[in-house]
Design a protein around this motif. Structure first.
Motif, PDB file in Angstrom:
ATOM      1  N   ALA A 259       0.827  -1.207   0.000  1.00  0.00           N
ATOM      2  CA  ALA A 259       0.000   0.000   0.000  1.00  0.00           C
ATOM      3  C   ALA A 259       0.858   1.254   0.000  1.00  0.00           C
ATOM      4  CB  ALA A 259      -0.927  -0.019   1.212  1.00  0.00           C
ATOM      5  N   PHE A 260       1.900   1.266   0.818  1.00  0.00           N
ATOM      6  CA  PHE A 260       2.796   2.423   0.825  1.00  0.00           C
ATOM      7  C   PHE A 260       3.604   2.518  -0.477  1.00  0.00           C
ATOM      8  CE2 PHE A 260       2.813   2.209   5.670  1.00  0.00           C
ATOM      9  CZ  PHE A 260       1.908   3.255   5.776  1.00  0.00           C
ATOM     10  N   SER A 265      -5.490   1.617  -2.662  1.00  0.00           N
ATOM     11  CA  SER A 265      -6.591   1.727  -1.694  1.00  0.00           C
ATOM     12  C   SER A 265      -7.049   0.359  -1.222  1.00  0.00           C
ATOM     13  CB  SER A 265      -7.767   2.480  -2.325  1.00  0.00           C
ATOM     14  OG  SER A 265      -7.385   3.790  -2.669  1.00  0.00           O
ATOM     15  N   PHE A 266      -7.064  -0.609  -2.130  1.00  0.00           N
ATOM     16  CA  PHE A 266      -7.490  -1.947  -1.739  1.00  0.00           C
ATOM     17  C   PHE A 266      -6.521  -2.556  -0.728  1.00  0.00           C
ATOM     18  CE2 PHE A 266      -7.205  -6.553  -2.445  1.00  0.00           C
ATOM     19  CZ  PHE A 266      -8.494  -6.924  -2.093  1.00  0.00           C
ATOM     20  N   PHE A 273      -8.409  -4.243   7.927  1.00  0.00           N
ATOM     21  CA  PHE A 273      -9.248  -5.340   8.413  1.00  0.00           C
ATOM     22  C   PHE A 273      -8.419  -6.383   9.152  1.00  0.00           C
ATOM     23  CE2 PHE A 273     -11.064  -9.583   7.639  1.00  0.00           C
ATOM     24  CZ  PHE A 273     -12.263  -9.437   8.310  1.00  0.00           C
ATOM     25  N   VAL A 274      -7.303  -6.829   8.551  1.00  0.00           N
ATOM     26  CA  VAL A 274      -6.488  -7.889   9.152  1.00  0.00           C
ATOM     27  C   VAL A 274      -5.738  -7.359  10.371  1.00  0.00           C
ATOM     28  CG1 VAL A 274      -4.629  -9.550   8.729  1.00  0.00           C
ATOM     29  CG2 VAL A 274      -6.277  -9.046   6.923  1.00  0.00           C
ATOM     30  N   ALA A 349     -11.105   1.675  -3.720  1.00  0.00           N
ATOM     31  CA  ALA A 349     -10.712   0.323  -3.344  1.00  0.00           C
ATOM     32  C   ALA A 349     -11.562  -0.713  -4.069  1.00  0.00           C
ATOM     33  CB  ALA A 349     -10.824   0.154  -1.835  1.00  0.00           C
ATOM     34  N   GLN A 350     -12.854  -0.455  -4.205  1.00  0.00           N
ATOM     35  CA  GLN A 350     -13.722  -1.377  -4.942  1.00  0.00           C
ATOM     36  C   GLN A 350     -13.312  -1.474  -6.410  1.00  0.00           C
ATOM     37  OE1 GLN A 350     -17.656   0.190  -4.212  1.00  0.00           O
ATOM     38  NE2 GLN A 350     -17.993  -1.165  -2.440  1.00  0.00           N
ATOM     39  N   GLN A 351     -12.996  -0.341  -7.003  1.00  0.00           N
ATOM     40  CA  GLN A 351     -12.576  -0.340  -8.406  1.00  0.00           C
ATOM     41  C   GLN A 351     -11.284  -1.123  -8.599  1.00  0.00           C
ATOM     42  OE1 GLN A 351     -12.085   3.583  -9.980  1.00  0.00           O
ATOM     43  NE2 GLN A 351     -11.698   2.880 -12.078  1.00  0.00           N
ATOM     44  N   GLU A 352     -10.325  -0.915  -7.716  1.00  0.00           N
ATOM     45  CA  GLU A 352      -9.058  -1.661  -7.813  1.00  0.00           C
ATOM     46  C   GLU A 352      -9.288  -3.152  -7.605  1.00  0.00           C
ATOM     47  OE1 GLU A 352      -6.403  -0.017  -5.014  1.00  0.00           O
ATOM     48  OE2 GLU A 352      -6.121   1.894  -6.079  1.00  0.00           O
TER      49      GLU A 352
END
Length: 383
Positions: A259-260, A265-266, A273-274, A349-352
């Motif tokens: 992510a970094f 975003s995903f 979450f984790v 995030a949904q799009q990715e």
């Protein structure tokens, strides 16, 4: 008297002509000839007028004509005057075999075109042919083996580089170790400077969590040696070490690293979450519920009343679990604040996620297999 003089002169001329048949006498009546005629004639002093009359002759009537002499031919005179040895002087056995020929032979002109010379062909034996064929096969086999080894080496290098195209460097294992590195990790190269500090802190938290799980195993082992009823805790501690060490690396450290690195975003949402579940597990481990395989505070105080050395070890492990829980919560909050600065959103995030899933070859293969199986089942049911 004149008749006697003429007769004497004729006899002298005929004697001179017989002694020199190959000389020309016709036109050379000089003073020596007149002196010779005077010597041959005894009446010269008495009849000088007749002598001068005979000296006026221009030609020798007894000499042969110059044009009819066959020995005056140029080809004959060239041969007679040449230095070629006659038959009686020719030596068929000279001192050197080539002495008699080398001096009189003319070297032939060298031509740039040499005549073709056919070399005698020699047929190799069957044993030689078989040995040559076997040597050729061995050489080809060695070449193929060398190429196969080179291809294997290149394939291993490509596998070790991974999808990034760089040599994997994590975990840092020795070269002689059978297991090779699986990931490439470089904070200064792949992580932006504003995210490097938080990313490194999460990495150190993962390492602290692994060390804590290992010490928890040792504490449960010590408790099991003093009280056999704690065998369940020792078995679960082994399971937590084997399960949480790789899963924590793959499920929350690598996602935040990605992510970094890519500002995904995903990956941020998956990490949140984790990592929230990891914070809950760390709190449970710090509490130390009995027979859960954790050396938390409750289990540590219970063991302290039974065996003080074992209780002290378990208290140290409980402190580490507490530190892991606190750091997990702090880093979760810090990461969330950085996430909000990046401009990421749930829609992004949904799009990715949708793009990543539909472009994934594994997902495409699985979807195609399921669709074909469903179509075959529907076709067979209709029949």
């Amino acid at each position: 008297m004149c008749q006697l003089t003429y007769t004497s002169l004729s006899s002298c001329l005929s004697a001179h002509a017989q002694s020199a048949p190959f000389e020309e006498v016709g036109r050379r009546h000089n003073r020596s000839a007149r002196e010779e005629r005077v010597v041959c004639s005894p009446l010269t002093e008495e009849r000088p007028a007749a002598f001068f009359k005979m000296s006026e002759l221009d030609q020798n009537p007894f000499a042969q004509p110059a044009g009819d002499n066959p020995f005056n031919d140029p080809s004959v005179t060239q041969v007679t005057n040449s230095s070629i040895e006659t038959v009686d002087q020719y030596n068929p056995f000279p001192g050197h075999p080539t002495d008699g020929l080398a001096s009189n032979t003319t070297p032939a002109a060298t031509s740039p075109y040499q005549p073709a010379v056919l070399q005698p062909s020699t047929e190799p034996s069957p044993q030689v042919v078989a040995a040559a064929a076997q040597a050729n096969l061995l050489r080809q086999q060695e070449e193929l083996e060398r190429k196969a080894a080179e291809l294997d080496r290149r394939e291993q290098e490509l596998q070790s580089k991974g999808p990034t195209g760089k040599q994997n460097n994590w975990p840092p294992l020795p070269r002689s170790f059978p297991i090779k590195p699986c990931f490439y990790q470089d904070f200064s190269e792949e992580i932006p400077p504003e995210y490097q500090r938080v990313c490194k802190m999460i990495y150190y938290l993962w390492m602290l969590n692994c060390v804590t799980l290992f010490l928890n195993l040792l504490a449960c082992l010590a408790s099991f040696t003093t009280n056999t009823s704690h065998g369940v805790d020792f078995g679960l501690s082994i399971l937590w070490l084997i399960l949480f060490t790789p899963c924590s690396f793959l499920c929350w450290y690598r996602p935040i690293y990605k992510a970094f690195k890519t500002d995904s975003s995903f990956s941020f949402f998956f990490f949140f979450f984790v990592f929230f579940c990891q914070a809950v597990i760390s709190v449970i481990q710090a509490v130390g519920i009995p027979h859960w395989g954790n050396s938390g505070w409750i289990t540590a105080f219970t063991a302290l009343s039974e065996n003080k050395p074992v209780g002290a070890i378990m208290i140290a492990v409980a402190i580490l679990f507490t530190m892991c829980a606190v750091l997990t919560i702090i880093l979760l909050k810090m990461t969330h604040s950085l996430y909000r600065r990046t401009g990421a959103s749930f829609q992004k995030a949904q799009q990715e996620f949708s793009q990543g899933v539909f472009t994934n070859k594994t997902f495409q293969t699985a979807t195609a297999g399921a669709a074909s199986a469903a179509a075959q089942g529907a076709f067979q049911g209709s029949n």
